[in-house]
Design an enzyme around this catalytic site. Structure first.
Site, PDB file in Angstrom:
ATOM      1  N   ARG A  63     -12.104  15.894   7.535  1.00  0.00           N
ATOM      2  CA  ARG A  63     -12.816  16.316   6.331  1.00  0.00           C
ATOM      3  C   ARG A  63     -14.435  16.533   6.763  1.00  0.00           C
ATOM      4  O   ARG A  63     -14.743  15.964   7.414  1.00  0.00           O
ATOM      5  CB  ARG A  63     -12.993  15.141   5.263  1.00  0.00           C
ATOM      6  CG  ARG A  63     -11.570  14.837   4.717  1.00  0.00           C
ATOM      7  CD  ARG A  63     -11.704  13.594   3.584  1.00  0.00           C
ATOM      8  NE  ARG A  63     -10.533  12.698   3.138  1.00  0.00           N
ATOM      9  CZ  ARG A  63     -10.640  11.600   3.246  1.00  0.00           C
ATOM     10  NH1 ARG A  63     -11.345  10.884   3.427  1.00  0.00           N
ATOM     11  NH2 ARG A  63      -9.319  11.309   3.046  1.00  0.00           N
TER      12      ARG A  63
ATOM     13  N   ASN B 231       0.932  -1.145   0.013  1.00  0.00           N
ATOM     14  CA  ASN B 231       0.138   0.181  -0.050  1.00  0.00           C
ATOM     15  C   ASN B 231       0.878   1.282  -0.019  1.00  0.00           C
ATOM     16  O   ASN B 231       1.586   1.494   1.087  1.00  0.00           O
ATOM     17  CB  ASN B 231      -0.926  -0.085   1.167  1.00  0.00           C
ATOM     18  CG  ASN B 231      -2.016   1.307   1.376  1.00  0.00           C
ATOM     19  OD1 ASN B 231      -1.726   2.021   0.461  1.00  0.00           O
ATOM     20  ND2 ASN B 231      -2.836   1.126   2.326  1.00  0.00           N
TER      21      ASN B 231
ATOM     22  N   ARG C 113      -2.661  -2.337  -3.177  1.00  0.00           N
ATOM     23  CA  ARG C 113      -3.879  -1.548  -2.845  1.00  0.00           C
ATOM     24  C   ARG C 113      -3.942  -0.304  -3.956  1.00  0.00           C
ATOM     25  O   ARG C 113      -2.981   0.522  -3.743  1.00  0.00           O
ATOM     26  CB  ARG C 113      -4.044  -1.180  -1.534  1.00  0.00           C
ATOM     27  CG  ARG C 113      -5.289  -0.312  -1.107  1.00  0.00           C
ATOM     28  CD  ARG C 113      -5.304   0.618   0.016  1.00  0.00           C
ATOM     29  NE  ARG C 113      -6.203   1.433  -0.351  1.00  0.00           N
ATOM     30  CZ  ARG C 113      -6.412   2.765   0.149  1.00  0.00           C
ATOM     31  NH1 ARG C 113      -5.422   3.331   0.923  1.00  0.00           N
ATOM     32  NH2 ARG C 113      -7.599   3.567   0.074  1.00  0.00           N
TER      33      ARG C 113
ATOM     34  N   GLU D 142      -8.368  -5.045   5.110  1.00  0.00           N
ATOM     35  CA  GLU D 142      -8.115  -4.815   3.751  1.00  0.00           C
ATOM     36  C   GLU D 142      -7.041  -5.637   3.407  1.00  0.00           C
ATOM     37  O   GLU D 142      -7.173  -6.001   2.082  1.00  0.00           O
ATOM     38  CB  GLU D 142      -7.988  -3.420   3.612  1.00  0.00           C
ATOM     39  CG  GLU D 142      -9.195  -2.381   3.602  1.00  0.00           C
ATOM     40  CD  GLU D 142      -9.219  -1.037   4.097  1.00  0.00           C
ATOM     41  OE1 GLU D 142      -8.602  -0.629   5.142  1.00  0.00           O
ATOM     42  OE2 GLU D 142      -9.222  -0.185   3.419  1.00  0.00           O
TER      43      GLU D 142
ATOM     44  N   HIS E  27     -13.075   3.099  -0.158  1.00  0.00           N
ATOM     45  CA  HIS E  27     -13.034   1.970   0.981  1.00  0.00           C
ATOM     46  C   HIS E  27     -13.636   0.665   0.345  1.00  0.00           C
ATOM     47  O   HIS E  27     -14.217   0.016   1.376  1.00  0.00           O
ATOM     48  CB  HIS E  27     -13.802   2.443   2.053  1.00  0.00           C
ATOM     49  CG  HIS E  27     -13.388   3.522   3.005  1.00  0.00           C
ATOM     50  ND1 HIS E  27     -13.991   4.479   3.307  1.00  0.00           N
ATOM     51  CD2 HIS E  27     -12.018   3.865   3.277  1.00  0.00           C
ATOM     52  CE1 HIS E  27     -13.266   5.261   4.277  1.00  0.00           C
ATOM     53  NE2 HIS E  27     -11.798   4.810   3.962  1.00  0.00           N
TER      54      HIS E  27
END
Ligand code: AMP
Length: 399
Positions: A240, A7, A90, A385, A179
């Site tokens: 965010r 990743n 990823r 993940e 996601h």
């Protein structure tokens, strides 16, 4: 079969090496501050951790160091890099091309380069990570696992923005979702926990971490999700804003004389829990302050819980029902307070949690926290993940 999962971020490279015969993690680690100064942390379960500050000018040097450690006498876990059957990457954005995990060849890299304009943060480092693996690992297959691919079946009327249609055809502005690997993993786990075929289930998955998104999954297929063109859309997050009235943007640009970059920074890094609470982007600190009676911290937590509740309500409507509600990621797995605020007064939908089970479930484990009488199962499932990426890569190699 051993699978390496990579990743790559703009200045970081995370990795995990899996033995897919038993799903065991043989080694994992993190290269940090790539292109700045550089440091690596390399861990093997139950053994010494290797930590070192070391110059890492580019992702190539970072990966070279990882490969060196994986075969080293002292810290290694394999005798040769050729033991690694494939690498799973990823990749945050697969554009409109990738509806499933795919082999990354030169043509795929060329496509990923064309979509950098709609994936400016994650695209370039992911491409660097892939190119480094190609250079250093000869012909080892490289497989891309895309966060967006779980959303490729979402119908067009749910992905189009109500803007001039040319902005979609010419600039590819539409909702993509993110996601997806996490939502795919936990929805499959939920079916497994309930002992049911996922094709018989309507599931709403809440990935609540530093970045957060909610997905409606019908019969194993995502039919809607809260993130959109970027990971900015949807519920408020650590820093965010999530969705806001779009007219606020030009208004504050004019009122505060902000450039596009400055306003982007404001909605991405200074908003959400941090912006409203003024305390932290980390929900642990915000929740603690809220419990002590801090007005803005309490406001931030209530705002977040209410926003999640509104998405759940709208997804129950889109799914025409719900069998399971799943909480995952840092906040979803750990915050009993937020789970209880979200699930409060949802009994109309058949959702009710057992406050004792919610408060006492062991951290890091999967749990059914529904009350005995609830029609809908509320589950807490740790996301993984990296394992999902390794599994996709393995399946790809078997094909
Ligand atoms: P993630 O992005 O999934 O790694 O989630 C990171 C976030 O999880 C942190 O920023 C925290 O806000 C949150 N988190 C972790 N542990 C807890 C906890 N015990 N209670 C509340 N929030 C937590």
């Amino acid at each position: 079969m051993k699978i390496l999962v990579i990743n790559a971020g703009s200045s970081s490279l995370k990795y995990q090496l899996f033995d897919m015969n038993n799903g065991e993690v043989l080694a994992k680690g993190l290269c940090e501050r790539i292109g700045i100064d550089g440091a690596i942390t390399h861990k093997r379960p139950g053994k010494d951790t290797f930590e070192k500050e070391v110059a890492l000018p580019t992702h190539d040097e970072a990966l070279a160091l990882v490969l060196e450690l994986l075969v080293s006498k002292e810290y290694g876990v394999v005798s040769s890099i050729s033991e690694i059957s494939a690498v799973g990457h990823r990749i945050a954005h697969g554009g409109e091309k990738y509806s499933r995990s795919s082999l990354i060849d030169d043509e795929a890299i060329a496509y990923l380069e064309t979509i950098v304009p709609i994936n400016p943060l994650h695209g370039p480092p992911a491409i660097k990570g892939i190119k480094a693996c190609k250079r250093l690992m000869n012909n080892t297959p490289q497989v891309g696992v895309f966060d967006t691919s779980f959303y490729s079946d979402i119908e067009d009327f749910r992905t189009i923005y109500p803007l001039p249609y040319e902005l979609y055809t010419e600039n590819k502005i539409r909702r993509y979702g993110f996601h997806g690997t996490s939502h795919r993993y936990v929805s499959a786990k939920a079916a497994e926990m309930l002992g049911k075929d996922i094709k018989d289930l309507k599931i709403i998955t809440c990935h609540l971490g530093n970045g957060s998104s909610i997905t409606a999954v019908d019969k194993g297929v995502a039919i809607d999700t809260s993130m959109g063109f970027t990971p900015q859309e949807g519920i408020p997050m650590g820093t965010r804003s999530g969705s806001i009235d779009p007219s606020v943007i030009p208004y504050i640009m004019k009122a505060k004389n902000l450039s596009a970059n400055e306003v982007e920074d404001l909605i991405n890094r200074k908003s959400g829990l941090l912006g409203v609470s003024g305390i932290s982007s980390d929900s642990r600190y915000v929740e603690d302050a809220a419990k002590k009676g801090d007005y803005r911290a309490n406001l931030a937590v209530k705002m977040l819980a209410n926003s999640i509740k509104k998405y759940i309500g709208s997804y129950v409507a889109e799914l025409n029902g719900i069998d399971a509600l799943v909480f995952t990621a840092g906040i979803g797995e750990n915050s009993a307070m937020l789970r209880s605020m979200v699930c409060e007064d949802l009994d109309f939908f058949g959702i009710a949690i057992d406050s004792e089970k919610n408060a006492t479930m062991p951290r890091g484990s999967q749990a059914d926290i529904s009350s005995d009488s609830a029609r809908v199962k509320t589950l807490v499932i740790p996301t993984n993940e990296e394992y999902m990426i390794a599994l996709d890569t393995l399946n790809f190699c078997k094909e």
